[in-house]
Structure formats: C-alpha cells, structure tokens
Design a protein around this motif. Structure first.
Motif, PDB file in Angstrom:
ATOM      1  N   ARG A  71       0.813  -1.224   0.000  1.00 23.17           N
ATOM      2  CA  ARG A  71       0.000   0.000   0.000  1.00 23.17           C
ATOM      3  C   ARG A  71       0.846   1.275   0.000  1.00 23.17           C
ATOM      4  NH1 ARG A  71      -5.662  -0.611   0.829  1.00 23.17           N
ATOM      5  NH2 ARG A  71      -6.184  -2.819   1.034  1.00 23.17           N
ATOM      6  N   MET A  72       1.704   1.374  -1.012  1.00 22.79           N
ATOM      7  CA  MET A  72       2.526   2.569  -1.177  1.00 22.79           C
ATOM      8  C   MET A  72       1.683   3.838  -1.177  1.00 22.79           C
ATOM      9  SD  MET A  72       5.319   4.279  -1.608  1.00 22.79           S
ATOM     10  CE  MET A  72       6.823   3.608  -2.318  1.00 22.79           C
ATOM     11  N   GLY A  73       0.540   3.820  -1.864  1.00 28.69           N
ATOM     12  CA  GLY A  73      -0.313   5.011  -1.929  1.00 28.69           C
ATOM     13  C   GLY A  73      -0.749   5.496  -0.563  1.00 28.69           C
ATOM     14  N   GLU A 127      -4.867 -11.747   0.397  1.00 29.22           N
ATOM     15  CA  GLU A 127      -4.757 -11.505   1.836  1.00 29.22           C
ATOM     16  C   GLU A 127      -4.921 -10.021   2.163  1.00 29.22           C
ATOM     17  OE1 GLU A 127      -4.048 -12.073   5.932  1.00 29.22           O
ATOM     18  OE2 GLU A 127      -4.522 -13.555   4.358  1.00 29.22           O
ATOM     19  N   GLU A 128      -4.337  -9.157   1.334  1.00 28.51           N
ATOM     20  CA  GLU A 128      -4.347  -7.715   1.607  1.00 28.51           C
ATOM     21  C   GLU A 128      -5.656  -7.053   1.216  1.00 28.51           C
ATOM     22  OE1 GLU A 128      -3.333  -4.127   3.013  1.00 28.51           O
ATOM     23  OE2 GLU A 128      -2.160  -5.965   3.304  1.00 28.51           O
ATOM     24  N   PHE A 129      -6.262  -7.491   0.112  1.00 30.95           N
ATOM     25  CA  PHE A 129      -7.471  -6.845  -0.417  1.00 30.95           C
ATOM     26  C   PHE A 129      -8.689  -7.677  -0.037  1.00 30.95           C
ATOM     27  CE2 PHE A 129      -4.083  -4.900  -2.711  1.00 30.95           C
ATOM     28  CZ  PHE A 129      -4.504  -3.615  -2.967  1.00 30.95           C
ATOM     29  N   ILE A 159      -9.323  -7.236  -8.934  1.00 34.11           N
ATOM     30  CA  ILE A 159      -7.921  -7.053  -9.330  1.00 34.11           C
ATOM     31  C   ILE A 159      -7.237  -8.326  -9.799  1.00 34.11           C
ATOM     32  CG2 ILE A 159      -7.683  -5.036  -7.841  1.00 34.11           C
ATOM     33  CD1 ILE A 159      -6.167  -6.764  -5.844  1.00 34.11           C
ATOM     34  N   LEU A 160      -7.852  -9.482  -9.600  1.00 32.02           N
ATOM     35  CA  LEU A 160      -7.236 -10.748  -9.993  1.00 32.02           C
ATOM     36  C   LEU A 160      -8.167 -11.573 -10.867  1.00 32.02           C
ATOM     37  CD1 LEU A 160      -5.648 -11.794  -6.598  1.00 32.02           C
ATOM     38  CD2 LEU A 160      -4.351 -11.399  -8.696  1.00 32.02           C
ATOM     39  N   TYR A 161      -7.631 -12.072 -11.957  1.00 35.04           N
ATOM     40  CA  TYR A 161      -8.356 -13.035 -12.797  1.00 35.04           C
ATOM     41  C   TYR A 161      -7.580 -14.341 -12.761  1.00 35.04           C
ATOM     42  CZ  TYR A 161      -9.960 -15.526 -16.924  1.00 35.04           C
ATOM     43  OH  TYR A 161     -10.435 -16.499 -17.773  1.00 35.04           O
ATOM     44  N   ASN A 220      -4.170  -0.013  -7.147  1.00 35.51           N
ATOM     45  CA  ASN A 220      -3.699   1.281  -6.645  1.00 35.51           C
ATOM     46  C   ASN A 220      -4.828   2.288  -6.517  1.00 35.51           C
ATOM     47  OD1 ASN A 220      -0.621   1.556  -6.210  1.00 35.51           O
ATOM     48  ND2 ASN A 220      -0.803   0.240  -8.013  1.00 35.51           N
ATOM     49  N   GLU A 221      -5.800   2.219  -7.408  1.00 36.88           N
ATOM     50  CA  GLU A 221      -6.961   3.102  -7.298  1.00 36.88           C
ATOM     51  C   GLU A 221      -7.727   2.831  -6.004  1.00 36.88           C
ATOM     52  OE1 GLU A 221     -10.425   4.751 -10.318  1.00 36.88           O
ATOM     53  OE2 GLU A 221      -9.818   2.652 -10.472  1.00 36.88           O
ATOM     54  N   ILE A 222      -7.912   1.567  -5.683  1.00 31.83           N
ATOM     55  CA  ILE A 222      -8.580   1.196  -4.431  1.00 31.83           C
ATOM     56  C   ILE A 222      -7.798   1.736  -3.232  1.00 31.83           C
ATOM     57  CG2 ILE A 222      -9.107  -0.770  -2.909  1.00 31.83           C
ATOM     58  CD1 ILE A 222      -9.782  -2.370  -5.493  1.00 31.83           C
ATOM     59  N   ILE A 223      -6.476   1.574  -3.268  1.00 38.65           N
ATOM     60  CA  ILE A 223      -5.628   2.043  -2.171  1.00 38.65           C
ATOM     61  C   ILE A 223      -5.768   3.550  -1.978  1.00 38.65           C
ATOM     62  CG2 ILE A 223      -3.211   2.392  -1.480  1.00 38.65           C
ATOM     63  CD1 ILE A 223      -2.685  -0.351  -2.967  1.00 38.65           C
TER      64      ILE A 223
END
Length: 283
Positions: free
Chosen positions: A161-163, A206-208, A217-219, A234-237
């Motif tokens: 979560r850099m943002g 685990e994070e999201f 974010i995952l397919y 990153n938009e979510i963050i």
C-alpha cells in the motif's frame, strides 16, 4: 505514433517539444501548480536497446547519452538538471522528503541515500524523479498545502500500500488532508499483460479483503496463474486512503502493449532502458 489505449476518454495527453515526446495528465495540469511528465522512448540520443530516451545509468547505456537525455527532459520541463532529485528504487515503501540541497542527486552527483522508492517536497523548483519499465508511477499534489510526492509502486509496493504510505507521510510532514489531494496512476503494465504466480496472487488476496476487491484485481487463469490489475489495486488504495475518486486520474496506456513507444521489461525480456516520471511545484 498511434497508441493502444484502454480507455476511449484518452486520459493521458501526448505532447512533443524540441523533438522529445512525453505524456501528461490533464488532471494534474488543471491544478496550475505543477510541472510534470512521463517520458517515452522518443527524443533522446541513446542507441540499440536503449533507443532513444533511456534515463538509467545502471543498465549498460553510455553515460554521455543518459546525461544528454536528462538535459533534454529538463529543457522540456523548463528546469535545470540540477533541480532534479532521483529516487533509489528497490521495491520498498521507503519515502524521503527532499529540498533544493538534494538537487542533481542521481545525475550530477551521487545519492547519499539508498532504498528510497518515493520522494516528497513542499519546496518550489525541486523536481522529483522516479523510474519505470512496467511498474506503477504514483503522482500526488496537495492543492491546499502546496506539497507533492512521486512514488514507484510495483507489485511489492502495491501490496504494501505505497499510496497509503505516501498520504500518511504527507499528513505527517505537511498537514495534508487526503481530501485536498489530486493523484494520478501512470503508465505501467495492464492486467491483460501481467501474469503472476500463485504466491503473488495470495499476497493480494490476503491484503485486499474488501467486498469483491480481490475479484476486481485478480483473474484466475488456472494452473496457479493469475492476471493482476495494478491500476485498479492502486486506485482502491488511494480511495481508501481518503482521496476522492473524481480527483484520481488513471492511465489508459499499458507499457507492454505500447512497447515500441514505452520501455517494458516484460515485452523486451529485460533488454531495455528506463522511463522517467517527473513532478515539481512551479517556482
């Protein structure tokens, strides 16, 4: 050059000045407070796999060519090379505030810091610089406190979560309210091009944990392989950090899809130079 765009709204603007081609965000321009760009491969003097606007001294290119490339970028930004401060990226979420005393570090003189993936300043005239070839550039402008930040966020930076780290650091240093921030998510690899292994996917799952976030974010392709959407992650963050959705601009340009125009580590199998993101408060 005709680019492959993911969004018909053309979020990023193509520009050309003195032979240098570069990209800008309309939302950042509208603040009237900053100069910024994201470089392309066009307009420099490097040759071979670095052709032509390579901004890395560490990938085997000639120093004189990289020096000239930075000089041309500075000319486009209407600044001096000595105004630019460079990151030292190692996929951390380490941040550092810089000032005019740091100008030229990473270009004209050695950096006296290591493992810094994000830079911040509230000093006009200082130009922050971070570097890319598929990872995500994050731009931040505090329109009230007149402070900025620029950060490099690959998958490790994103899952850490850099943002959020940036917004918290800006609050600590400058009193930033995230509601006053304008942010942009720059050109990087898109979900269609970014296959990751199960261990990376599990870190994101685990994070999201928000409702439906992991599915966004995952397919899952099967066989332990996933396609990861770093843009949406990153938009979510940024939104969860308190930045309003209408004050976030997300790129429509994938580095891998546009590898003739933008350096892509994945498309080139590592045979490439580096792109640069630049952001400075206007003097």
């Amino acid at each position: 050059m005709e680019l492959y765009r993911h969004d018909s709204r053309m979020q990023m603007k193509q520009n050309r000045k003195d032979g240098v081609e570069y990209l800008t965000f309309p939302l950042l321009e509208q603040t009237g407070m900053v100069r910024h760009l994201f470089s392309t491969k066009v307009g420099g003097v490097s040759k071979g796999i670095y052709s032509t606007m390579n901004l890395s001294y560490t990938r085997g290119d000639e120093k004189e060519a990289v020096d000239e490339n930075f000089r041309r970028i500075a000319q486009v930004l209407s600044c001096e090379v000595s105004d630019i401060v460079c990151s030292d990226q190692t996929h951390t979420v380490n941040l550092m505030a810089v000032s005019g005393a740091d100008g030229g570090k990473g270009i004209l003189k050695p950096r006296d810091y290591k493992d810094i993936d994000g830079l911040l300043t509230d000093e006009p005239g200082v130009v922050l610089a971070t570097f890319y070839a598929d990872c995500v550039p994050l731009y931040f402008v505090d329109t009230r406190r007149r402070a900025i930040a620029l950060a490099h966020s690959g998958w490790r930076g994103t899952v850490a979560r850099m943002g959020r780290c940036v917004t918290e650091k800006m609050r600590e240093l400058y009193g930033t309210d995230p509601a006053d921030l304008v942010a942009a998510i720059g050109p990087s690899i898109c979900q269609a091009c970014y296959e990751v292994s199960e261990d990376v996917a599990e870190a994101f799952i685990e994070e999201f944990r928000g409702a439906g976030q992991a599915d966004e974010i995952l397919y899952h392709k099967g066989g332990g392989k996933y396609q990861l959407d770093l843009w949406r992650a990153n938009e979510i963050i940024l939104q969860e950090a308190g930045i309003m959705a209408e004050r976030i601009q997300v790129t429509d340009l994938c580095t891998c899809h546009n590898s003739e125009y933008l350096f892509s580590h994945r498309a080139s199998h590592g045979m490439r130079g580096n792109l640069g993101a630049f952001l400075g408060l206007l003097p």
